[in-house]
Design a protein around this motif. Sequence first.
Motif, PDB file in Angstrom:
ATOM      1  N   ASP A  61       0.840  -1.211   0.000  1.00 53.25           N
ATOM      2  CA  ASP A  61       0.000   0.000   0.000  1.00 53.25           C
ATOM      3  C   ASP A  61       0.871   1.255   0.000  1.00 53.25           C
ATOM      4  N   ALA A  62       1.899   1.259   0.861  1.00 53.55           N
ATOM      5  CA  ALA A  62       2.769   2.427   0.973  1.00 53.55           C
ATOM      6  C   ALA A  62       3.562   2.647  -0.306  1.00 53.55           C
ATOM      7  N   LEU A  63       4.103   1.586  -0.879  1.00 55.25           N
ATOM      8  CA  LEU A  63       4.897   1.715  -2.099  1.00 55.25           C
ATOM      9  C   LEU A  63       4.032   2.095  -3.296  1.00 55.25           C
ATOM     10  N   GLU A  64       2.779   1.651  -3.290  1.00 56.95           N
ATOM     11  CA  GLU A  64       1.872   2.049  -4.367  1.00 56.95           C
ATOM     12  C   GLU A  64       1.552   3.531  -4.272  1.00 56.95           C
ATOM     13  N   ARG A  65       1.384   4.045  -3.029  1.00 54.67           N
ATOM     14  CA  ARG A  65       1.132   5.481  -2.857  1.00 54.67           C
ATOM     15  C   ARG A  65       2.322   6.307  -3.343  1.00 54.67           C
ATOM     16  N   GLU A  66       3.521   5.754  -3.178  1.00 54.36           N
ATOM     17  CA  GLU A  66       4.729   6.457  -3.635  1.00 54.36           C
ATOM     18  C   GLU A  66       4.900   6.363  -5.147  1.00 54.36           C
ATOM     19  N   GLY A  67       4.170   5.472  -5.776  1.00 55.89           N
ATOM     20  CA  GLY A  67       4.309   5.303  -7.225  1.00 55.89           C
ATOM     21  C   GLY A  67       5.390   4.321  -7.610  1.00 55.89           C
ATOM     22  N   VAL A  68       5.927   3.555  -6.639  1.00 50.66           N
ATOM     23  CA  VAL A  68       6.978   2.581  -6.931  1.00 50.66           C
ATOM     24  C   VAL A  68       6.395   1.344  -7.606  1.00 50.66           C
ATOM     25  N   ILE A  69       5.197   0.925  -7.181  1.00 54.00           N
ATOM     26  CA  ILE A  69       4.552  -0.260  -7.746  1.00 54.00           C
ATOM     27  C   ILE A  69       3.109   0.073  -8.138  1.00 54.00           C
ATOM     28  N   TRP A  70       2.500  -0.836  -8.891  1.00 57.12           N
ATOM     29  CA  TRP A  70       1.053  -0.775  -9.113  1.00 57.12           C
ATOM     30  C   TRP A  70       0.543  -2.205  -9.123  1.00 57.12           C
ATOM     31  N   ARG A  71      -0.723  -2.364  -8.747  1.00 61.24           N
ATOM     32  CA  ARG A  71      -1.283  -3.706  -8.612  1.00 61.24           C
ATOM     33  C   ARG A  71      -2.494  -3.872  -9.522  1.00 61.24           C
ATOM     34  N   HIS A  72      -2.584  -5.053 -10.120  1.00 56.67           N
ATOM     35  CA  HIS A  72      -3.705  -5.392 -10.977  1.00 56.67           C
ATOM     36  C   HIS A  72      -4.329  -6.667 -10.419  1.00 56.67           C
ATOM     37  N   VAL A  73      -5.583  -6.560  -9.984  1.00 64.16           N
ATOM     38  CA  VAL A  73      -6.254  -7.711  -9.380  1.00 64.16           C
ATOM     39  C   VAL A  73      -6.267  -8.886 -10.359  1.00 64.16           C
ATOM     40  N   GLY A  74      -5.788 -10.013  -9.881  1.00 64.45           N
ATOM     41  CA  GLY A  74      -5.779 -11.216 -10.697  1.00 64.45           C
ATOM     42  C   GLY A  74      -4.538 -11.382 -11.548  1.00 64.45           C
ATOM     43  N   LYS A  75      -3.732 -10.319 -11.658  1.00 66.64           N
ATOM     44  CA  LYS A  75      -2.531 -10.399 -12.505  1.00 66.64           C
ATOM     45  C   LYS A  75      -1.239 -10.237 -11.717  1.00 66.64           C
ATOM     46  N   GLY A  76      -1.291  -9.492 -10.621  1.00 66.50           N
ATOM     47  CA  GLY A  76      -0.087  -9.376  -9.813  1.00 66.50           C
ATOM     48  C   GLY A  76       0.315  -7.949  -9.513  1.00 66.50           C
ATOM     49  N   THR A  77       1.541  -7.825  -8.992  1.00 66.47           N
ATOM     50  CA  THR A  77       2.109  -6.538  -8.584  1.00 66.47           C
ATOM     51  C   THR A  77       3.277  -6.210  -9.500  1.00 66.47           C
ATOM     52  N   PHE A  78       3.286  -5.006 -10.044  1.00 67.21           N
ATOM     53  CA  PHE A  78       4.267  -4.630 -11.056  1.00 67.21           C
ATOM     54  C   PHE A  78       5.071  -3.408 -10.613  1.00 67.21           C
ATOM     55  N   ILE A  79       6.275  -3.317 -11.119  1.00 68.74           N
ATOM     56  CA  ILE A  79       7.140  -2.166 -10.830  1.00 68.74           C
ATOM     57  C   ILE A  79       6.723  -0.997 -11.721  1.00 68.74           C
ATOM     58  N   SER A  80       6.492   0.154 -11.090  1.00 66.67           N
ATOM     59  CA  SER A  80       6.169   1.360 -11.857  1.00 66.67           C
ATOM     60  C   SER A  80       7.423   2.118 -12.238  1.00 66.67           C
ATOM     61  N   ARG A  81       8.351   2.235 -11.258  1.00 62.30           N
ATOM     62  CA  ARG A  81       9.594   2.966 -11.484  1.00 62.30           C
ATOM     63  C   ARG A  81      10.620   2.468 -10.485  1.00 62.30           C
ATOM     64  N   ASP A  82      11.878   2.866 -10.684  1.00 58.14           N
ATOM     65  CA  ASP A  82      12.943   2.531  -9.748  1.00 58.14           C
ATOM     66  C   ASP A  82      12.581   3.033  -8.362  1.00 58.14           C
ATOM     67  N   SER A  83      12.754   2.196  -7.335  1.00 64.93           N
ATOM     68  CA  SER A  83      12.361   2.599  -5.983  1.00 64.93           C
ATOM     69  C   SER A  83      13.192   3.740  -5.441  1.00 64.93           C
ATOM     70  N   GLN A  84      14.359   4.025  -6.049  1.00 54.52           N
ATOM     71  CA  GLN A  84      15.179   5.161  -5.623  1.00 54.52           C
ATOM     72  C   GLN A  84      14.995   6.369  -6.522  1.00 54.52           C
ATOM     73  N   GLU A  85      14.197   6.214  -7.562  1.00 57.94           N
ATOM     74  CA  GLU A  85      14.017   7.294  -8.530  1.00 57.94           C
ATOM     75  C   GLU A  85      13.093   8.358  -7.962  1.00 57.94           C
ATOM     76  N   ALA A  86      13.525   9.562  -8.013  1.00 62.01           N
ATOM     77  CA  ALA A  86      12.692  10.652  -7.521  1.00 62.01           C
ATOM     78  C   ALA A  86      11.626  10.977  -8.541  1.00 62.01           C
ATOM     79  N   LEU A  87      10.630  11.707  -8.106  1.00 63.14           N
ATOM     80  CA  LEU A  87       9.674  12.247  -9.059  1.00 63.14           C
ATOM     81  C   LEU A  87      10.405  13.199  -9.995  1.00 63.14           C
ATOM     82  N   PRO A  88       9.837  13.545 -11.142  1.00 61.70           N
ATOM     83  CA  PRO A  88      10.548  14.372 -12.111  1.00 61.70           C
ATOM     84  C   PRO A  88      11.268  15.545 -11.464  1.00 61.70           C
ATOM     85  N   ASN A  89      12.537  15.741 -11.875  1.00 60.31           N
ATOM     86  CA  ASN A  89      13.374  16.768 -11.273  1.00 60.31           C
ATOM     87  C   ASN A  89      12.908  18.152 -11.695  1.00 60.31           C
TER      88      ASN A  89
END
Length: 239
Positions: A61-89
């Motif tokens: 839940d916390a990582l999804e709020r940060e935009g690091v991951i996204w979840r699709h019911v029935g398909k799994g959890t996917f990486i949205s961006r690098d966990s150390q990557e900042a939002l656009p500079n």
Amino acid sequence: MANQYQTNLLIDRASDDIEIVSRVRAFIEKGDYQPGDRLPAERHLIGKLGMPRGALRRAFDALEREGVIWRHVGKGTFISRDSQEALPNVADWTTDVARQITPLRMVRARLCIEPALASEAALNASASAVTRMRIAQERASAATNWEDYETQDDLFHRAIAEASDNLLLLGLFDQLNKVRRAVAFGAVTRSTPRPSAEHSSFAEHEAIAEAIERRDRGAAQDAMRAHLQSVSKRLFEEG
């Protein structure tokens, strides 16, 4: 006594959540996952990370709020961006704005955004979000110098933005706050080494926090607006 017990439980839960998020983030980094990659199934991660399903889902839940991951019911959890990557500079943008904007216009921008954030926080705040807000509030009250107070004051306002449970609004707050710090730096003089016990922000923060805990969106919005107007008058002699 019961209320204190519940508060201690929430603080312990918030600390545990910080730890589990760090563990899941470290797993993602060590696995060198790329945007679009799917993470292993929950049952695999539960065993690999040694944490119960509920803890893993809170971390997600916390990582999804940060935009690091996204979840699709029935398909799994996917990486949205690098966990150390900042939002656009946007450092250059905020620097340019800070050079051009006056303290009064900066406060007016806060008045447009932060009362609305307080309203959204009253609607969406989780128990852990409220706990983070309360911890920052208490530490600000206990600060022994202005630097520590201002650090906790920043954390209090950011906790409210986090409690809105809206990544876009949180990003807007962060950029606004960067400009605020740049504009306020050197513009504020202090006549005492630390905030006094009667410092007006203490009561104002309490009014905001109470309204958010009551889920009273109108009161939270009004309390934040009153607080920012008070800050403007106190620091910049503007209403």
